[in-house]
Design a protein around this motif. Structure first.
Motif, PDB file in Angstrom:
ATOM      1  N   TRP A  10     -16.829 -39.506  61.185  1.00 14.92           N
ATOM      2  CA  TRP A  10     -18.191 -39.724  61.666  1.00 14.92           C
ATOM      3  C   TRP A  10     -18.703 -38.536  62.469  1.00 14.92           C
ATOM      4  O   TRP A  10     -19.848 -38.112  62.311  1.00 14.92           O
ATOM      5  N   ASP A  11     -17.849 -37.986  63.340  1.00 17.76           N
ATOM      6  CA  ASP A  11     -18.319 -36.992  64.306  1.00 17.76           C
ATOM      7  C   ASP A  11     -18.193 -35.556  63.828  1.00 17.76           C
ATOM      8  O   ASP A  11     -19.022 -34.715  64.187  1.00 17.76           O
ATOM      9  N   ASP A  12     -17.174 -35.231  63.035  1.00 12.60           N
ATOM     10  CA  ASP A  12     -16.875 -33.831  62.719  1.00 12.60           C
ATOM     11  C   ASP A  12     -17.030 -33.470  61.250  1.00 12.60           C
ATOM     12  O   ASP A  12     -17.071 -32.280  60.927  1.00 12.60           O
ATOM     13  N   SER A  13     -17.081 -34.432  60.366  1.00  8.22           N
ATOM     14  CA  SER A  13     -17.206 -34.103  58.943  1.00  8.22           C
ATOM     15  C   SER A  13     -18.605 -33.580  58.634  1.00  8.22           C
ATOM     16  O   SER A  13     -19.603 -34.051  59.184  1.00  8.22           O
ATOM     17  N   SER A  15     -19.710 -33.689  55.500  1.00  4.67           N
ATOM     18  CA  SER A  15     -20.049 -34.312  54.224  1.00  4.67           C
ATOM     19  C   SER A  15     -21.334 -35.112  54.329  1.00  4.67           C
ATOM     20  O   SER A  15     -21.742 -35.537  55.414  1.00  4.67           O
ATOM     21  N   ARG A  16     -21.959 -35.335  53.171  1.00  2.29           N
ATOM     22  CA  ARG A  16     -23.206 -36.083  53.108  1.00  2.29           C
ATOM     23  C   ARG A  16     -23.205 -36.970  51.869  1.00  2.29           C
ATOM     24  O   ARG A  16     -22.460 -36.728  50.909  1.00  2.29           O
ATOM     25  N   GLY A  17     -24.050 -37.989  51.883  1.00  4.74           N
ATOM     26  CA  GLY A  17     -24.261 -38.836  50.713  1.00  4.74           C
ATOM     27  C   GLY A  17     -22.989 -39.522  50.242  1.00  4.74           C
ATOM     28  O   GLY A  17     -22.202 -40.063  51.030  1.00  4.74           O
ATOM     29  N   ASN A  18     -22.763 -39.499  48.917  1.00  2.00           N
ATOM     30  CA  ASN A  18     -21.608 -40.172  48.331  1.00  2.00           C
ATOM     31  C   ASN A  18     -20.304 -39.591  48.844  1.00  2.00           C
ATOM     32  O   ASN A  18     -19.314 -40.320  49.010  1.00  2.00           O
ATOM     33  N   LEU A  21     -19.441 -41.298  52.044  1.00  2.00           N
ATOM     34  CA  LEU A  21     -18.966 -42.666  51.821  1.00  2.00           C
ATOM     35  C   LEU A  21     -17.535 -42.682  51.300  1.00  2.00           C
ATOM     36  O   LEU A  21     -16.720 -43.509  51.706  1.00  2.00           O
ATOM     37  N   VAL A  22     -17.223 -41.765  50.380  1.00  2.00           N
ATOM     38  CA  VAL A  22     -15.859 -41.684  49.847  1.00  2.00           C
ATOM     39  C   VAL A  22     -14.886 -41.317  50.960  1.00  2.00           C
ATOM     40  O   VAL A  22     -13.804 -41.900  51.089  1.00  2.00           O
ATOM     41  N   LEU A  23     -15.263 -40.334  51.782  1.00  2.00           N
ATOM     42  CA  LEU A  23     -14.383 -39.912  52.875  1.00  2.00           C
ATOM     43  C   LEU A  23     -14.145 -41.053  53.855  1.00  2.00           C
ATOM     44  O   LEU A  23     -13.018 -41.283  54.306  1.00  2.00           O
ATOM     45  N   LEU A  24     -15.182 -41.792  54.201  1.00  2.00           N
ATOM     46  CA  LEU A  24     -15.031 -42.914  55.129  1.00  2.00           C
ATOM     47  C   LEU A  24     -14.199 -44.033  54.521  1.00  2.00           C
ATOM     48  O   LEU A  24     -13.431 -44.702  55.223  1.00  2.00           O
ATOM     49  N   SER A  25     -14.340 -44.245  53.211  1.00  2.00           N
ATOM     50  CA  SER A  25     -13.547 -45.282  52.544  1.00  2.00           C
ATOM     51  C   SER A  25     -12.069 -44.938  52.582  1.00  2.00           C
ATOM     52  O   SER A  25     -11.220 -45.823  52.768  1.00  2.00           O
ATOM     53  N   ALA A  60     -14.388 -33.854  44.527  1.00  2.00           N
ATOM     54  CA  ALA A  60     -14.364 -32.409  44.310  1.00  2.00           C
ATOM     55  C   ALA A  60     -15.066 -31.666  45.439  1.00  2.00           C
ATOM     56  O   ALA A  60     -14.593 -30.625  45.911  1.00  2.00           O
ATOM     57  N   ALA A  61     -16.211 -32.198  45.913  1.00  2.00           N
ATOM     58  CA  ALA A  61     -16.943 -31.556  47.000  1.00  2.00           C
ATOM     59  C   ALA A  61     -16.147 -31.586  48.302  1.00  2.00           C
ATOM     60  O   ALA A  61     -16.110 -30.605  49.056  1.00  2.00           O
ATOM     61  N   LEU A  62     -15.484 -32.705  48.574  1.00  2.00           N
ATOM     62  CA  LEU A  62     -14.678 -32.817  49.792  1.00  2.00           C
ATOM     63  C   LEU A  62     -13.479 -31.885  49.743  1.00  2.00           C
ATOM     64  O   LEU A  62     -13.097 -31.277  50.754  1.00  2.00           O
ATOM     65  N   ALA A  63     -12.855 -31.763  48.556  1.00  2.00           N
ATOM     66  CA  ALA A  63     -11.720 -30.850  48.419  1.00  2.00           C
ATOM     67  C   ALA A  63     -12.155 -29.404  48.597  1.00  2.00           C
ATOM     68  O   ALA A  63     -11.452 -28.597  49.220  1.00  2.00           O
ATOM     69  N   GLU A  64     -13.324 -29.059  48.063  1.00  2.00           N
ATOM     70  CA  GLU A  64     -13.827 -27.690  48.205  1.00  2.00           C
ATOM     71  C   GLU A  64     -14.141 -27.373  49.665  1.00  2.00           C
ATOM     72  O   GLU A  64     -13.953 -26.240  50.121  1.00  2.00           O
TER      73      GLU A  64
END
Length: 301
Positions: A10-13, A15-18, A21-25, A60-64
């Motif tokens: 929530w505080d440091d990522s 990431s945006r959008g989907n 949500l994937v990261l939080l899941s 893929a976006a989170l891994a990049e």
């Protein structure tokens, strides 16, 4: 421990959008400070209410970005994919080291120089995660990060149905029990969707607001005002699952500014007239001031 991983997300990522949500899941499934969890592609699709390709693109976006790692050498229950949040693990290790001697010590922000702790395989096994020991004839797990060797638009089946059927030709469908997750064609999924106006704030979200200090920062009235603003801005959105609305609501509350102190009552007169109520128009305010002036004693009665 999933709470600490969620707080980092929530505080440091970034990431945006989907992808968020994937990261939080995935962060919601993390059992300890190693920040390792397993999840099937189908479960991520259901929890984020996103399509197969959208989840794959998010991974893929989170891994990049370096915020998610697919551990190809490990398998979860029923051959599910194993993920790790390396930056979250590095952050938790840095916090633990800094506060070992002084619980109130200030922890510097995470940098690229901060190492990611080594994995403890014995602890992973306690959570159903084992090293991958498949033979050469076993189907290889598809590369979810979208490398050049992976087909550009290949549909990945949920890992729980990777066991081949005992009989049947090669042309038989391999994914007989794959659940339908596309809300356009699935009546069961459509029944779980709701609008922002009908969605009710769950106990988990309220506990989160209290634990994160947002309830103390905004106050009960400020939290209700922020909730009303969120519903107004989301009124035109298409129906989503309760989990998706909850994640969006939390993100809104975290960005909401604290209410400013109320200005002095410019219409308060010596007669002790009550302060104008919120929502009064300018004409109503002037009328209230006039009535207060008429009610004030002049000493000539």
């Amino acid at each position: 421990m999933s709470r600490d991983a969620r707080e980092w997300a929530w505080d440091d990522s970034t990431s945006r959008g989907n992808a968020r949500l994937v990261l939080l899941s995935i962060a919601d499934r993390i059992p300890d400070e190693q920040c390792v969890a397993w999840a099937s592609l189908g479960s991520l699709m259901r929890r984020t209410n996103a399509s197969r390709n959208a989840v794959r693109s998010a991974i893929a976006a989170l891994a990049e970005a370096g915020e998610l790692e697919v551990l190809e050498d490990f398998d979860g229950p029923q051959h599910s994919t194993v993920y790790r949040l390396p930056r979250a693990a590095a952050w938790l290790a840095k916090v633990a080291a800094a506060k070992k001697d002084d619980p109130d010590a200030y922890v510097e922000p995470l940098t690229d120089a901060d190492p990611v702790p080594e994995l403890d395989h014995q602890r992973l096994r306690k959570h159903g995660i084992w090293p991958h020991t498949g033979s050469e004839s076993d189907p290889r797990r598809q590369n979810l990060t979208g490398s050049e060797s992976a087909p550009p638009r290949q549909n990945l089946t949920p890992p729980r149905v990777r066991i081949r059927p005992p009989c049947g030709s090669e042309s038989d469908p391999q994914n007989r029990s794959e659940p339908k997750v596309n809300p356009r064609y699935s009546s069961s999924s459509a029944a779980d969707l709701t609008s922002a106006q009908d969605w009710q704030v769950d106990d988990t979200s309220l506990s989160w607001a209290q634990q994160q200090g947002h309830l103390a920062r905004l106050g009960e009235h400020g939290l209700q005002t922020a909730d009303a603003k969120w519903r107004h801005h989301r009124a035109g959105r298409s129906p989503r699952s309760a989990a998706a609305w909850a994640a969006d609501w939390r993100s809104w509350i975290a960005r909401e500014h604290s209410p400013t102190p109320q200005r002095p009552n410019l219409y308060a007169l010596p007669g002790g007239s009550p302060a104008p109520q919120a929502g009064m128009t300018k004409a109503d305010l002037h009328m209230a001031a006039l009535k207060a002036a008429l009610d004030e004693p002049t000493g000539t009665e």
